[in-house]
Design a protein around this motif. Structure first.
Motif, PDB file in Angstrom:
ATOM      1  N   ALA A  54       0.809  -1.218   0.000  1.00 15.14           N
ATOM      2  CA  ALA A  54       0.000   0.000   0.000  1.00 15.14           C
ATOM      3  C   ALA A  54       0.844   1.270   0.000  1.00 15.14           C
ATOM      4  CB  ALA A  54      -0.936   0.003   1.204  1.00 15.14           C
ATOM      5  N   VAL A  55       0.244   2.344  -0.509  1.00 17.27           N
ATOM      6  CA  VAL A  55       0.868   3.670  -0.543  1.00 17.27           C
ATOM      7  C   VAL A  55       1.394   4.063   0.837  1.00 17.27           C
ATOM      8  CG1 VAL A  55       0.320   6.141  -0.701  1.00 17.27           C
ATOM      9  CG2 VAL A  55      -0.334   4.601  -2.565  1.00 17.27           C
ATOM     10  N   LYS A  56       0.604   3.818   1.889  1.00 14.48           N
ATOM     11  CA  LYS A  56       0.996   4.268   3.235  1.00 14.48           C
ATOM     12  C   LYS A  56       2.293   3.620   3.701  1.00 14.48           C
ATOM     13  CE  LYS A  56      -1.996   0.932   5.645  1.00 14.48           C
ATOM     14  NZ  LYS A  56      -3.146   0.789   6.583  1.00 14.48           N
ATOM     15  N   TYR A  57       2.546   2.391   3.285  1.00 13.30           N
ATOM     16  CA  TYR A  57       3.766   1.716   3.726  1.00 13.30           C
ATOM     17  C   TYR A  57       4.988   2.230   2.974  1.00 13.30           C
ATOM     18  CZ  TYR A  57       0.504  -1.486   5.977  1.00 13.30           C
ATOM     19  OH  TYR A  57      -0.492  -2.013   6.753  1.00 13.30           O
ATOM     20  N   VAL A  58       4.827   2.506   1.688  1.00  9.09           N
ATOM     21  CA  VAL A  58       5.956   3.055   0.931  1.00  9.09           C
ATOM     22  C   VAL A  58       6.266   4.463   1.417  1.00  9.09           C
ATOM     23  CG1 VAL A  58       6.809   3.678  -1.357  1.00  9.09           C
ATOM     24  CG2 VAL A  58       5.450   1.606  -1.071  1.00  9.09           C
ATOM     25  N   HIS A  59       5.226   5.209   1.742  1.00  8.03           N
ATOM     26  CA  HIS A  59       5.447   6.554   2.296  1.00  8.03           C
ATOM     27  C   HIS A  59       6.245   6.470   3.595  1.00  8.03           C
ATOM     28  CE1 HIS A  59       3.963  10.181   4.655  1.00  8.03           C
ATOM     29  NE2 HIS A  59       4.708  10.673   3.694  1.00  8.03           N
ATOM     30  N   LYS A  60       5.852   5.557   4.482  1.00 10.07           N
ATOM     31  CA  LYS A  60       6.583   5.358   5.737  1.00 10.07           C
ATOM     32  C   LYS A  60       8.030   4.971   5.465  1.00 10.07           C
ATOM     33  CE  LYS A  60       6.417   1.369   7.415  1.00 10.07           C
ATOM     34  NZ  LYS A  60       7.158   0.075   7.404  1.00 10.07           N
ATOM     35  N   ASP A  61       8.243   4.076   4.519  1.00  9.63           N
ATOM     36  CA  ASP A  61       9.591   3.572   4.251  1.00  9.63           C
ATOM     37  C   ASP A  61      10.494   4.623   3.626  1.00  9.63           C
ATOM     38  OD1 ASP A  61       8.877   1.148   5.302  1.00  9.63           O
ATOM     39  OD2 ASP A  61       8.582   0.155   3.365  1.00  9.63           O
ATOM     40  N   VAL A  62       9.956   5.425   2.710  1.00  9.93           N
ATOM     41  CA  VAL A  62      10.811   6.430   2.064  1.00  9.93           C
ATOM     42  C   VAL A  62      11.170   7.537   3.055  1.00  9.93           C
ATOM     43  CG1 VAL A  62       8.988   7.887   1.054  1.00  9.93           C
ATOM     44  CG2 VAL A  62      11.224   7.739  -0.060  1.00  9.93           C
ATOM     45  N   LEU A  63      10.291   7.825   4.001  1.00 10.18           N
ATOM     46  CA  LEU A  63      10.647   8.772   5.060  1.00 10.18           C
ATOM     47  C   LEU A  63      11.857   8.263   5.843  1.00 10.18           C
ATOM     48  CD1 LEU A  63       7.129   9.732   6.482  1.00 10.18           C
ATOM     49  CD2 LEU A  63       8.809  11.340   5.601  1.00 10.18           C
ATOM     50  N   LEU A  64      11.799   7.003   6.238  1.00  7.09           N
ATOM     51  CA  LEU A  64      12.906   6.404   6.988  1.00  7.09           C
ATOM     52  C   LEU A  64      14.173   6.308   6.137  1.00  7.09           C
ATOM     53  CD1 LEU A  64      10.929   3.546   8.783  1.00  7.09           C
ATOM     54  CD2 LEU A  64      11.913   5.576   9.869  1.00  7.09           C
ATOM     55  N   ALA A  65      14.001   5.947   4.875  1.00  7.05           N
ATOM     56  CA  ALA A  65      15.152   5.813   3.984  1.00  7.05           C
ATOM     57  C   ALA A  65      15.832   7.158   3.754  1.00  7.05           C
ATOM     58  CB  ALA A  65      14.715   5.212   2.649  1.00  7.05           C
TER      59      ALA A  65
ATOM     60  N   ALA B 261       0.001  11.666  -2.230  1.00 10.86           N
ATOM     61  CA  ALA B 261      -0.921  10.551  -2.453  1.00 10.86           C
ATOM     62  C   ALA B 261      -1.684  10.218  -1.170  1.00 10.86           C
ATOM     63  CB  ALA B 261      -0.155   9.327  -2.948  1.00 10.86           C
ATOM     64  N   VAL B 262      -1.004  10.292  -0.033  1.00  8.80           N
ATOM     65  CA  VAL B 262      -1.669  10.075   1.261  1.00  8.80           C
ATOM     66  C   VAL B 262      -2.725  11.154   1.481  1.00  8.80           C
ATOM     67  CG1 VAL B 262      -1.339  10.132   3.770  1.00  8.80           C
ATOM     68  CG2 VAL B 262       0.253   8.843   2.324  1.00  8.80           C
ATOM     69  N   GLU B 263      -2.361  12.402   1.199  1.00  7.79           N
ATOM     70  CA  GLU B 263      -3.297  13.513   1.378  1.00  7.79           C
ATOM     71  C   GLU B 263      -4.506  13.403   0.451  1.00  7.79           C
ATOM     72  OE1 GLU B 263      -0.752  16.833   0.684  1.00  7.79           O
ATOM     73  OE2 GLU B 263       0.278  16.658   2.626  1.00  7.79           O
ATOM     74  N   LYS B 264      -4.329  12.751  -0.686  1.00  6.85           N
ATOM     75  CA  LYS B 264      -5.423  12.533  -1.638  1.00  6.85           C
ATOM     76  C   LYS B 264      -6.229  11.284  -1.293  1.00  6.85           C
ATOM     77  CE  LYS B 264      -4.695  15.913  -4.675  1.00  6.85           C
ATOM     78  NZ  LYS B 264      -5.749  16.875  -5.094  1.00  6.85           N
ATOM     79  N   GLU B 265      -6.002  10.752  -0.100  1.00  8.68           N
ATOM     80  CA  GLU B 265      -6.730   9.589   0.413  1.00  8.68           C
ATOM     81  C   GLU B 265      -6.502   8.326  -0.420  1.00  8.68           C
ATOM     82  OE1 GLU B 265     -10.797  10.755   0.943  1.00  8.68           O
ATOM     83  OE2 GLU B 265     -10.316  12.123   2.594  1.00  8.68           O
ATOM     84  N   LEU B 266      -5.242   8.159  -0.861  1.00 10.88           N
ATOM     85  CA  LEU B 266      -4.858   6.964  -1.613  1.00 10.88           C
ATOM     86  C   LEU B 266      -4.069   5.986  -0.747  1.00 10.88           C
ATOM     87  CD1 LEU B 266      -3.675   8.746  -4.907  1.00 10.88           C
ATOM     88  CD2 LEU B 266      -5.884   7.651  -4.498  1.00 10.88           C
ATOM     89  N   SER B 267      -4.019   6.224   0.566  1.00 14.77           N
ATOM     90  CA  SER B 267      -3.171   5.441   1.469  1.00 14.77           C
ATOM     91  C   SER B 267      -3.356   3.945   1.360  1.00 14.77           C
ATOM     92  CB  SER B 267      -3.429   5.851   2.929  1.00 14.77           C
ATOM     93  OG  SER B 267      -2.943   7.127   3.175  1.00 14.77           O
ATOM     94  N   GLU B 268      -4.609   3.508   1.234  1.00 13.58           N
ATOM     95  CA  GLU B 268      -4.917   2.079   1.259  1.00 13.58           C
ATOM     96  C   GLU B 268      -4.817   1.428  -0.113  1.00 13.58           C
ATOM     97  OE1 GLU B 268      -5.265   0.552   4.064  1.00 13.58           O
ATOM     98  OE2 GLU B 268      -5.334   2.371   5.294  1.00 13.58           O
ATOM     99  N   GLN B 269      -4.572   2.212  -1.149  1.00 13.42           N
ATOM    100  CA  GLN B 269      -4.428   1.653  -2.486  1.00 13.42           C
ATOM    101  C   GLN B 269      -2.994   1.197  -2.726  1.00 13.42           C
ATOM    102  OE1 GLN B 269      -6.207   3.844  -5.735  1.00 13.42           O
ATOM    103  NE2 GLN B 269      -7.846   4.639  -4.430  1.00 13.42           N
ATOM    104  N   ASP B 270      -2.797   0.414  -3.766  1.00 17.26           N
ATOM    105  CA  ASP B 270      -1.453  -0.068  -4.086  1.00 17.26           C
ATOM    106  C   ASP B 270      -0.513   1.099  -4.348  1.00 17.26           C
ATOM    107  OD1 ASP B 270       0.215  -2.569  -4.894  1.00 17.26           O
ATOM    108  OD2 ASP B 270       0.574  -1.103  -6.490  1.00 17.26           O
ATOM    109  N   MET B 271       0.774   0.881  -4.055  1.00 18.29           N
ATOM    110  CA  MET B 271       1.783   1.929  -4.228  1.00 18.29           C
ATOM    111  C   MET B 271       1.793   2.528  -5.625  1.00 18.29           C
ATOM    112  SD  MET B 271       5.330  -0.308  -4.453  1.00 18.29           S
ATOM    113  CE  MET B 271       4.918  -1.777  -3.557  1.00 18.29           C
ATOM    114  N   SER B 272       1.387   1.736  -6.615  1.00 18.82           N
ATOM    115  CA  SER B 272       1.344   2.227  -7.994  1.00 18.82           C
ATOM    116  C   SER B 272       0.343   3.356  -8.169  1.00 18.82           C
ATOM    117  CB  SER B 272       0.991   1.083  -8.945  1.00 18.82           C
ATOM    118  OG  SER B 272      -0.234   0.473  -8.561  1.00 18.82           O
ATOM    119  N   ALA B 273      -0.572   3.519  -7.215  1.00 17.66           N
ATOM    120  CA  ALA B 273      -1.579   4.580  -7.289  1.00 17.66           C
ATOM    121  C   ALA B 273      -0.969   5.966  -7.151  1.00 17.66           C
ATOM    122  CB  ALA B 273      -2.650   4.364  -6.234  1.00 17.66           C
ATOM    123  N   VAL B 274       0.328   6.050  -6.842  1.00 12.95           N
ATOM    124  CA  VAL B 274       0.991   7.349  -6.822  1.00 12.95           C
ATOM    125  C   VAL B 274       0.886   8.025  -8.186  1.00 12.95           C
ATOM    126  CG1 VAL B 274       3.314   6.538  -7.463  1.00 12.95           C
ATOM    127  CG2 VAL B 274       3.054   8.544  -5.964  1.00 12.95           C
TER     128      VAL B 274
END
Length: 297
Positions: A233-244, A268-281
């Motif tokens: 999901a988008v939310k997990y990639v967002h979390k990971d890139v912050l840490l990276a 993408a998180v702000e656009k409420e895409l958090s629960e969609q696949d990372m490709s939804a970016v």
């Protein structure tokens, strides 16, 4: 040997099922009971609490969502460290920062418990087929003891070094995932904006130096068919890139492409895409350009 598994979501459920399928006795716990029911039907033992599971298992696996979840499961009064027996080996498959891994490793060690940071790559399909890439950090002796368990779950298993090393390796991988996701999205949206056929453009890129696993995965499985049920999901990639990005900054880099990826996934998180696949970016770029990357009508 009794193995405990805490966190039976998209990845954890498939990993626990692999262990059951290879004859291991597995106890499971998840905050949402519904998520452990299929595993119980397949022979898993249900533990009502983390403390109960921790007290009964020789090896404890965790596969959780966020770093704060890992800290709670390991370090709360009812958590693993205060309730597991000396000699227990913990394997954390969650993607967290190296600092989180090192803190837990230090606290576990004080109780004679071994802790390995073992984040994975390969998605749900890799978890199901046992072909994950597993990056391990922590004590090498503990790693060797649980290697037969890891062999059931992955086909590329690397001991990366002391505590935190596995987490660092995974975040570097996730850095590339986020940057490649953004770059592939930018390329395909630009092609569509200029009137190129998206399928034809993808065919060309796949046979050129612009090819990548992320380009193929995102476009073929999610974007072109417009199907964004998450593998990751988008939310997990967002979390990971912050840490990276913190890693890159600490390494001494001042300008790097991950910052752009971080902003894109934040949007993408702000656009409420958090629960969609990372490709939804890609959707935020499609909105900017007024075009959609899709199959021909």
């Amino acid at each position: 040997m009794k193995i405990g598994f805490i966190g039976t979501g998209v990845m954890g459920s498939r990993m626990a099922q692999r262990l059951l399928g290879h004859g291991f006795q597995v106890a499971v716990h998840n905050r949402t009971f519904q998520k452990v029911q299929p595993l119980i039907k397949n022979g898993a033992i249900y533990s009502e609490t983390v403390s109960e599971l921790s007290n009964q298992c020789e090896i404890i696996c965790t596969c959780l969502s966020m770093p704060q979840d890992v800290m709670t499961v390991y370090m709360s009064k009812q958590g693993i460290i205060d309730n597991a027996k000396p000699g227990t080996i913990c394997i954390d498959f969650t993607s967290v920062g190296a600092d989180t891994s090192k803190i837990i490793n230090r606290m576990a060690g004080a109780k004679e418990i071994s802790y390995l940071d073992c984040p994975v790559s390969g998605g749900p399909e890799g978890a199901e087929s046992g072909t994950l890439t597993i990056m391990a950090g922590g004590g090498e002796m503990a790693f060797q003891k649980v290697k037969p368990v890891l062999d059931v779950l992955g086909d590329t298993i690397e001991y990366m070094g002391p505590s935190g090393s596995g987490s660092i390796a995974k975040l570097i991988n996730q850095y590339l995932v986020s940057v490649h996701s953004l770059a592939a999205s930018e390329a395909m949206v630009t092609g569509a904006a200029y009137g190129l056929d998206s399928e034809q453009l993808l065919k060309v890129l796949k046979t050129s130096y612009g090819d990548s696993k992320i380009l193929r995965r995102h476009m073929e499985q999610y974007v072109l068919p417009r199907h964004f049920t998450p593998g990751g999901a988008v939310k997990y990639v967002h979390k990971d890139v912050l840490l990276a990005n913190q890693l890159l900054q600490e390494a001494g880099l001042t300008q790097f492409t991950g910052r752009m990826a971080e902003k894109a996934f934040q949007k993408a998180v702000e656009k409420e895409l958090s629960e969609q696949d990372m490709s939804a970016v890609i959707k935020i770029l499609e909105e900017e350009t007024g075009t959609v990357v899709k199959l021909k009508d």
